[in-house]
Structure formats: C-alpha cells, structure tokens
Write an enzyme that holds these catalytic residues in place. Structure first.
Site, mmCIF file in Angstrom:
data_model
loop_
_atom_site.group_PDB
_atom_site.id
_atom_site.type_symbol
_atom_site.label_atom_id
_atom_site.label_comp_id
_atom_site.label_asym_id
_atom_site.label_seq_id
_atom_site.Cartn_x
_atom_site.Cartn_y
_atom_site.Cartn_z
ATOM 1 N N HIS A 72 6.809 -11.274 7.920
ATOM 2 C CA HIS A 72 7.674 -10.180 7.508
ATOM 3 C C HIS A 72 7.402 -8.986 8.416
ATOM 4 C CE1 HIS A 72 8.889 -11.395 3.136
ATOM 5 N NE2 HIS A 72 9.096 -12.356 4.022
ATOM 6 N N TYR A 200 10.866 -3.093 -2.850
ATOM 7 C CA TYR A 200 10.186 -2.289 -3.861
ATOM 8 C C TYR A 200 11.183 -1.267 -4.386
ATOM 9 C CZ TYR A 200 5.694 -4.058 -2.065
ATOM 10 O OH TYR A 200 4.644 -4.851 -1.675
ATOM 11 N N PRO A 292 -1.413 -4.127 -8.007
ATOM 12 C CA PRO A 292 -0.755 -5.059 -7.089
ATOM 13 C C PRO A 292 0.253 -4.397 -6.160
ATOM 14 C CG PRO A 292 0.100 -5.315 -9.320
ATOM 15 C CD PRO A 292 -1.066 -4.395 -9.416
ATOM 16 N N LYS A 296 -2.863 -5.571 -2.029
ATOM 17 C CA LYS A 296 -4.153 -5.394 -1.366
ATOM 18 C C LYS A 296 -5.294 -6.201 -1.981
ATOM 19 C CE LYS A 296 -2.664 -2.742 1.758
ATOM 20 N NZ LYS A 296 -2.458 -3.405 3.051
ATOM 21 N N TYR A 384 0.008 -0.661 5.059
ATOM 22 C CA TYR A 384 0.542 -1.899 4.476
ATOM 23 C C TYR A 384 0.098 -3.132 5.267
ATOM 24 C CZ TYR A 384 3.808 -4.694 1.706
ATOM 25 O OH TYR A 384 4.343 -5.609 0.835
#
Length: 389
Positions: A72, A200, A292, A296, A384
């Site tokens: 991704h 998200y 979550p 991580k 990220y």
C-alpha cells in the site's frame, strides 16, 4: 532441560525472536499457554512496516509475504463527505505491506517446525525464577507433569495478561495507562474490499475503518461503546452503520455479506518501564499496548524483537553486554514515539462522549491542516510507515 534463551509466548514476536536467534546459532525454547490452532485462530491487524518486513526476510520467512502481500503506497482519510489521500511513497519513499498477522504467525510456525525448534504448547503455571541473578530458570506444568528449563535469559513475549511483566516486582517498575471510552466493533467478511487502500473515516456518528486482508477478504470496523456487546449487532445493522459513517460515494461501493468473524476490541494506551529486569526482557504487548488506530501493535513488538535480537547476538558473538544493557532505553525511545502517533491519530479520528462543539471544530481544523499541508502529510506518513530502528 537447558537452553540459552527461554521465550515465554508463542505469538508472532516470540516466534520471530526464536527464528532470528536460530539463524545465528543461538538456542531457544518457546513456552505457549494455548494450542497452535488457537494462536493461529486469533484475528489481528495486518499492516506491516518496512522494519518488520526486513526482519521477516532476515529470519528467512519473507518469501510468501513478499509474494502474497499487498503493498500500500498510501491511505485515505475521510471526514463527512470529504476524503483525501496521504501518499506514503511520495513523502517517504516507502510503502507498507498488508499481510495478515495470522499469516505472519503461520509462516513463523512452519519455519520453527522445519528447523526442529522446540515449542511447548498448553503449558500452565509458568513461573520465572531468579531473573535478577546470573542463572534464571522457568518452571511450568504440562500434562500433569512439573517441568523446568534453565537458561541464560528469559524473553517475555506473553502479552498484556502474561506472567512476564508481573514477575518484575511492583517497586521496580512503573506503568502508564490511558483507557479510551470506546471500542472497535469489527467484522471479517468474504467480500472484496471497497478500496485497494485503507480508508480511515471520522464522522459525527463515530469512527469507521475500511480495511482488508486480501482481494476477497475484507475487514471493517465501527467505533462503539466500550460496554457494547457483539450480540447487540446483527450483520445488517453493522453494514448500515458503516455506510452512515463513510462518504456516500464510498458507501455505494461497499459489497456486503455474512460475517465470518465478529468481535469488539477495547482501546488502551499502556507502557511499563523499564522493559528489563535482570535477565528478563519484555517484548511487545507484555510491555506496551497501543490503540489499533495506525496499526502499530505488531510493529512495535517487532522493533522490540530487533533490539533484543541485536543485544543477544552482540552478547553471544562478541561477549559484549552493551546491547542488552541498553535494550530497555532503546526500545522505549521508539515505543513512546509510536504511542504518541497512535494517541494522536485516535484523538483525531474518534468521537468522544464529552466532546464539545469546540472540540469537534478542532478536529475538523486538524483534518484540513492535514489535507492542505505537505509538512503535516509527511510527518504522518513517516510515522505510519514506521520510524527507523
């Protein structure tokens, strides 16, 4: 029985540490409370940072992950009907990999079994002895028999509820915790994901996440009360609520179907310090928990494994204890940064019960900043994809 490193916990962090040590000729034995099938049945996040990918390759178990995982290059952030993309590769030169934690664990089990690694399943009453001395040992019960293993070091990879952290005297450790007033209701369904990258979503009704395991297996979440129950949600109710929380043009593309797994995960931030006591070293959830949001959990466990593996190889190959002596300091320096990112992302994306209109406006302003600022996007992307070890 004797070994060099006794590893408590047969999840991915314990297995990865054992396999890495094996590659350097260092013996280990794993003690696992559950059965192999039970461990493989646990559904967990599957977004892997580059550091974990490199560790899997170094352990000789990265082949299937590289073939079947999905790279991704970015992620999507939605609020109301607005949506924008954070491009990881543009800002960092690095993608993440979507590959289920169950598959990571399966690959590691197969590697340990192929190498003849010793994994003791269904152990009970694990007790760590003399960890603050030069000759620690571990005892347990198995099949009605009392057993003991002597070792040089103990690696506690047995999770938040395991024995390892509790084996450190209370006056020798300090714990930091934030419990969030909500959880994530998640379902797994044999349906194609709504998007090839994660979405998200922040909505006035609460957070939602559109995730995936592969091209025909989707993972979706909605924020729910910390006191909610799975049985309160039918599949139809879940799908309806999910669609209310994501932009309309995305909701139109959601393919629904029966859930094959449904659960509620609580959200907690937790860190214990130090992560070492004598010859006992804590790894992963035994030492820290992250929400979550941002995926991580497994990745912070992997960074612990990296620091501990480096320290152990330095000790056995060079007779140098520096890496072990600095393990807790080095691991915690990175852990707190990951905790900060997970806390920030959770604060940004969720609806809080005591949230005022001012608080909501601040969330939207933060979203707009993230949408318009290259610097803000770069900072998020760097965190990220994973900070360096």
């Amino acid at each position: 029985m004797r070994t060099q490193v006794c590893i408590i916990g047969g999840g991915p962090s314990g297995l990865l540490l054992s396999q890495l040590l094996h590659k350097r000729g260092i013996d280990s034995v794993i003690l696992e409370r559950q059965t192999r099938d039970y461990v493989l049945g646990r559904i967990r996040a599957g977004v892997l940072e580059q550091g974990l990918l490199r560790l899997m390759d170094e352990a000789g178990v990265g082949g299937r992950m590289r073939r079947e995982g999905f790279e991704h290059a970015g992620t999507l952030i939605a609020y109301g009907e607005e949506m924008f993309r954070i491009d990881f590769v543009e800002h960092t030169g690095t993608p993440v990999m979507v590959y289920g934690q169950t598959e990571v664990t399966r690959d590691l089990y197969e590697a340990r079994e192929a190498a003849g690694g010793i994994i003791e399943f269904e152990v009970e009453g694990v007790t760590i002895h003399d960890a603050d001395r030069d000759a620690p040992y571990v005892t347990w019960r198995q099949g009605g028999a009392e057993k003991r293993i002597d070792c040089d070091f103990v690696a506690g990879c047995d999770g938040f509820h395991g024995v390892s952290r509790r084996s450190i005297p209370e006056d020798a450790r300090r714990e930091y915790e934030k419990v969030y007033p909500f959880g994530w209701l998640g379902i797994l369904s044999e349906t194609p994901p709504v998007n090839h990258e994660l979405i998200y979503a922040n909505s006035p009704r609460g957070f939602a996440l559109c995730s995936m395991r592969n091209e025909n297996l989707s993972r979706y979440y909605v924020q729910c009360s910390a006191h909610d129950k799975v049985e309160n949600w039918s599949d139809d109710e879940f799908w309806a609520e999910l669609k209310r929380r994501i932009p309309g043009h995305v909701a139109e593309g959601v393919v629904t179907g029966p859930s094959i797994e449904k659960s509620i995960a609580p959200l907690r931030s937790f860190v214990t310090e130090p992560m070492r006591w004598g010859r006992l070293f804590l790894c992963g959830d035994a030492a820290h928990i992250v929400p979550p949001t941002g995926a991580k959990g497994l990745n912070t466990a992997a960074s612990d494994v990296h620091y501990l593996f480096s320290g152990l190889t330095q000790f056995y190959e060079l007779n140098d204890a520096e890496g072990l002596d600095l393990y807790s300091e080095r691991a915690l320096a990175r852990i707190w940064k990951a905790e900060r990112f997970s806390w920030w992302f959770s604060q940004l994306m969720h609806r809080f019960e005591d949230q005022t209109e001012f608080d909501r406006k601040m969330q939207i302003a933060e979203m707009e900043l993230l949408r318009s600022s290259e610097a803000a996007q770069k900072a998020m992307a760097e965190n990220y994809v994973g900070l360096p070890y």
